[in-house]
Scaffold this motif. Structure first.
Motif, mmCIF file in Angstrom:
data_model
loop_
_atom_site.group_PDB
_atom_site.id
_atom_site.type_symbol
_atom_site.label_atom_id
_atom_site.label_comp_id
_atom_site.label_asym_id
_atom_site.label_seq_id
_atom_site.Cartn_x
_atom_site.Cartn_y
_atom_site.Cartn_z
ATOM 1 N N MET A 22 -5.447 -18.310 -4.773
ATOM 2 C CA MET A 22 -4.320 -19.647 -4.872
ATOM 3 C C MET A 22 -5.222 -20.916 -4.580
ATOM 4 N N ASN A 23 -4.684 -22.067 -4.045
ATOM 5 C CA ASN A 23 -5.106 -23.213 -3.427
ATOM 6 C C ASN A 23 -3.861 -23.403 -2.113
ATOM 7 N N ILE A 24 -3.910 -24.828 -1.159
ATOM 8 C CA ILE A 24 -4.253 -24.989 0.546
ATOM 9 C C ILE A 24 -1.792 -25.348 -0.282
ATOM 10 N N SER A 25 -2.239 -25.864 -1.370
ATOM 11 C CA SER A 25 -0.439 -26.296 -1.893
ATOM 12 C C SER A 25 0.178 -25.192 -2.059
ATOM 13 N N ASP A 26 -0.447 -24.451 -3.073
ATOM 14 C CA ASP A 26 -0.498 -23.234 -3.270
ATOM 15 C C ASP A 26 0.801 -22.630 -2.194
ATOM 16 N N LEU A 27 -0.347 -22.065 -0.781
ATOM 17 C CA LEU A 27 -0.431 -21.013 0.162
ATOM 18 C C LEU A 27 1.276 -21.831 0.553
ATOM 19 N N ALA A 28 1.020 -22.876 1.128
ATOM 20 C CA ALA A 28 2.018 -23.553 2.013
ATOM 21 C C ALA A 28 3.720 -23.741 0.877
ATOM 22 N N GLU A 29 3.231 -23.785 0.252
ATOM 23 C CA GLU A 29 4.699 -23.600 -0.693
ATOM 24 C C GLU A 29 5.457 -21.834 -0.518
ATOM 25 N N LEU A 30 4.090 -20.795 -0.610
ATOM 26 C CA LEU A 30 4.457 -19.349 -1.228
ATOM 27 C C LEU A 30 5.297 -19.210 0.867
ATOM 28 N N LEU A 31 4.730 -19.638 1.677
ATOM 29 C CA LEU A 31 4.825 -19.882 2.835
ATOM 30 C C LEU A 31 5.771 -20.417 3.717
ATOM 31 N N SER A 32 6.485 -21.845 2.749
ATOM 32 C CA SER A 32 7.164 -22.641 3.257
ATOM 33 C C SER A 32 6.930 -22.904 5.045
ATOM 34 N N LEU A 33 5.203 -23.204 4.892
ATOM 35 C CA LEU A 33 4.921 -24.266 6.137
ATOM 36 C C LEU A 33 4.370 -25.986 5.753
ATOM 37 N N HIS A 34 3.937 -26.588 6.206
ATOM 38 C CA HIS A 34 3.949 -27.496 6.030
ATOM 39 C C HIS A 34 1.784 -27.647 5.853
ATOM 40 N N TYR A 35 1.300 -28.271 4.837
ATOM 41 C CA TYR A 35 -0.223 -28.223 4.186
ATOM 42 C C TYR A 35 -0.457 -29.038 5.639
ATOM 43 N N SER A 36 -0.500 -29.569 6.006
ATOM 44 C CA SER A 36 -1.559 -29.061 7.332
ATOM 45 C C SER A 36 -1.960 -28.018 8.189
ATOM 46 N N THR A 37 -0.765 -27.536 8.352
ATOM 47 C CA THR A 37 -0.779 -26.052 9.059
ATOM 48 C C THR A 37 -1.708 -25.029 7.995
ATOM 49 N N VAL A 38 -1.035 -24.624 6.829
ATOM 50 C CA VAL A 38 -2.151 -24.056 6.231
ATOM 51 C C VAL A 38 -3.330 -24.762 6.589
ATOM 52 N N SER A 39 -4.035 -25.539 5.857
ATOM 53 C CA SER A 39 -5.428 -26.189 6.160
ATOM 54 C C SER A 39 -5.884 -25.542 7.417
ATOM 55 N N LYS A 40 -5.311 -25.722 8.368
ATOM 56 C CA LYS A 40 -5.515 -25.375 9.519
ATOM 57 C C LYS A 40 -5.912 -24.160 9.623
ATOM 58 N N ALA A 41 -4.853 -23.542 9.339
ATOM 59 C CA ALA A 41 -5.585 -21.665 9.683
ATOM 60 C C ALA A 41 -6.010 -21.673 8.639
ATOM 61 N N VAL A 42 -6.737 -22.078 7.426
ATOM 62 C CA VAL A 42 -7.277 -21.716 6.330
ATOM 63 C C VAL A 42 -8.959 -21.512 6.886
ATOM 64 N N SER A 43 -8.887 -22.829 7.414
ATOM 65 C CA SER A 43 -10.568 -23.349 8.025
ATOM 66 C C SER A 43 -10.879 -22.492 9.125
ATOM 67 N N SER A 44 -10.072 -22.119 10.032
ATOM 68 C CA SER A 44 -10.243 -21.275 10.917
ATOM 69 C C SER A 44 -10.304 -19.380 10.459
ATOM 70 N N LEU A 45 -9.710 -18.909 8.819
ATOM 71 C CA LEU A 45 -10.397 -18.021 8.440
ATOM 72 C C LEU A 45 -11.880 -18.490 7.892
ATOM 73 N N GLU A 46 -11.600 -19.111 6.982
ATOM 74 C CA GLU A 46 -13.103 -19.593 6.979
ATOM 75 C C GLU A 46 -14.678 -19.703 7.692
ATOM 76 N N SER A 47 -13.747 -19.910 8.777
ATOM 77 C CA SER A 47 -14.767 -20.210 9.848
ATOM 78 C C SER A 47 -15.242 -18.230 10.645
ATOM 79 N N GLU A 48 -14.644 -17.604 10.512
ATOM 80 C CA GLU A 48 -14.220 -15.993 11.669
ATOM 81 C C GLU A 48 -15.058 -15.176 9.919
ATOM 82 N N GLY A 49 -15.299 -15.728 8.811
ATOM 83 C CA GLY A 49 -15.435 -14.611 7.459
ATOM 84 C C GLY A 49 -14.729 -14.205 7.164
#
Length: 288
Positions: A1-28
């Motif tokens: 999924m892309n970030i927009s898809d994730l935000a819609e699925l989780l009912s979260l703001h785009y910036s919240t999901v983007s920040k979470a994804v960046s954190s998950l990426e940095s931790e592998g």
């Protein structure tokens, strides 16, 4: 999924999901893949990512946000052997209240158990053990690549690791640089001992090292090598400590160190990982 898809699925703001994804990426845990103008996110195939997926599937109601934070994870990493709260505190550098709180969290769900006034991991929760071990192996290798292009991992537990390198990368971030401590034969010259080597040895840890750890780290370079065991024994009287067994236990090599100290007392070869006494004496003279 892309970030927009994730935000819609989780009912979260785009910036919240983007920040979470960046954190998950940095931790592998996740990877980003660009396809045209879109960036897609998928779970990584790393061992610690798969381990986390197994835990989420098996224990969906556990409060992982409380258990999987830095201090509890560090505490859990040293409980492969039974430890008291004081021992865990000294090994990790965390204060007793932090250690006690972390153990209580894991004990509440049976992930850590108590035996003879000591705490250790429960065999019934192997998924947690796999996750923590795999996660810290990933972190150690990531940090080592940032520290040195030719660094080689020697020993690792939790966020701490022993490594050797010909040189360190220039311009290290202070967060990494402050955790790199020269150890083992690197510090021998401070004690009037001279070892010729083309490698430097370091220990990566947020807490400073004590002298007993110089002794233990020298053994950890190669516990089965009569030469490195002899180097450690040559250093021991220079340190003037009586706590070698205590720190050997912290690194799970207590029996090994007892054998080495027995060798010094008896002045005769007692195992395959020590030199004949005469050869040890000759090596000792060459170091001074």
């Amino acid at each position: 999924m892309n970030i927009s898809d994730l935000a819609e699925l989780l009912s979260l703001h785009y910036s919240t999901v983007s920040k979470a994804v960046s954190s998950l990426e940095s931790e592998g845990f996740v990877l980003k893949e660009k396809k045209g103008k879109q960036v897609y996110i998928r779970r990584s195939n790393s061992l610690h990512s798969k381990s986390l997926e197994d835990i989420l599937r098996e224990f969906p109601r556990l409060p992982l946000d409380e258990l999987f934070t830095p201090s509890p994870l560090h505490v859990f990493s040293v409980l492969k052997s039974p430890r008291s709260i004081t021992e865990v505190s000294e090994i990790t550098g965390l204060d007793r209240s932090t250690v006690s709180a972390a153990i209580s969290r894991f004990a509440k769900y049976g992930i850590v158990i108590k035996e003879n006034n000591r705490f250790l991991r429960s065999n019934r929760h192997a998924l947690f053990e796999d996750f923590v071990d795999n996660y810290y192996k990933y972190k150690a290798n990531t940090n080592l690549r940032a520290i040195s292009q030719n660094g080689l991992l020697i020993w690792q537990r939790g966020p701490e690791f022993l490594f050797k390198a010909e040189n360190l990368n220039a311009g290290l971030e202070s967060d990494l640089e402050n955790k790199i401590h020269p150890t083992a034969i690197n510090i021998f010259s401070k004690y009037g001992l001279d070892v010729i080597t083309d490698m430097d040895y370091y220990f990566f840890s947020k807490k400073p090292l004590c002298e007993e750890e110089f002794f233990v780290h020298t053994i950890l370079i190669d516990p089965y090598s009569p030469i490195y065991n002899s180097y450690a024994l040559a250093l021991a009287p220079k340190l003037g400590s009586k706590n070698f067994i205590k720190y050997a236990a912290y690194y799970d090599i207590e029996a090994h160190v007892r054998t080495l100290l027995e060798y010094i007392d008896k002045k005769e070869k007692t195992s395959d990982f020590v030199l004949p006494w005469k050869e040890y004496q000759e090596l000792l003279e060459s170091l001074v």
